[in-house]
Motif scaffolding. Structure first.
Motif, PDB file in Angstrom:
ATOM      1  N   GLN A   2      33.856  39.108  46.480  1.00  0.00           N
ATOM      2  CA  GLN A   2      35.100  38.337  46.503  1.00  0.00           C
ATOM      3  C   GLN A   2      34.762  36.876  46.220  1.00  0.00           C
ATOM      4  O   GLN A   2      33.766  36.349  46.722  1.00  0.00           O
ATOM      5  N   TYR A 108      33.421  39.923  38.298  1.00  0.00           N
ATOM      6  CA  TYR A 108      34.411  39.635  39.334  1.00  0.00           C
ATOM      7  C   TYR A 108      35.015  38.264  39.070  1.00  0.00           C
ATOM      8  O   TYR A 108      34.346  37.366  38.550  1.00  0.00           O
ATOM      9  N   GLY A 110      37.758  35.028  40.563  1.00  0.00           N
ATOM     10  CA  GLY A 110      38.563  34.416  41.588  1.00  0.00           C
ATOM     11  C   GLY A 110      40.005  34.326  41.145  1.00  0.00           C
ATOM     12  O   GLY A 110      40.362  34.717  40.028  1.00  0.00           O
ATOM     13  N   GLN A 111      40.837  33.745  42.009  1.00  0.00           N
ATOM     14  CA  GLN A 111      42.275  33.683  41.729  1.00  0.00           C
ATOM     15  C   GLN A 111      42.648  32.497  40.842  1.00  0.00           C
ATOM     16  O   GLN A 111      43.745  32.443  40.306  1.00  0.00           O
TER      17      GLN A 111
END
Length: 119
Positions: A2, A108, A110-111
């Protein structure tokens, strides 16, 4: 994995901002990280990248000499120091991590965090 970005905001041209990207989860699988940005109506572009040990970095030509990417593995955090900001740096900035597990590569994201540079 995350990823959570922070540090975006509004700044005048010539100013500075520092973005942070905190990673959690299976961080031991990360072998490279990077900052991307996407301006309205434009494709997402890689701004800067760094290897897991921090020994190798790479920058898009438009930010060379102004931006510095770094990482603190003890804190599982990556940074982007942005100096001498220009209006054309305005974009949503995304943190990305590339992980390798066995033969598999996974990216991956992030936002995103908004950076706005006023003229």
């Amino acid at each position: 994995v995350q990823l959570v970005e922070s540090g975006g905001g509004l700044v005048q041209a010539g100013g500075s901002l520092r973005l942070s990207c905190a990673a959690s989860g299976s961080t031991f699988d990360i072998f490279a990280m990077g900052w991307y940005r996407q301006a309205p109506g434009k494709q997402r572009e890689l701004v800067a990248a760094i290897t897991s040990g921090g020994g190798s970095t790479n920058y898009v030509d438009s930010v060379k000499g102004r931006f510095t990417i770094s990482r603190d593995n003890a804190k599982n955090t990556m940074y982007l120091q942005m100096n001498s900001l220009k209006p054309e740096d305005t974009a949503v900035y995304y943190c990305s991590a590339r992980c390798k597990s066995g033969i598999w590569l996974t990216d991956y994201w992030g936002q995103g965090t908004q950076v706005t540079v006023s003229s």
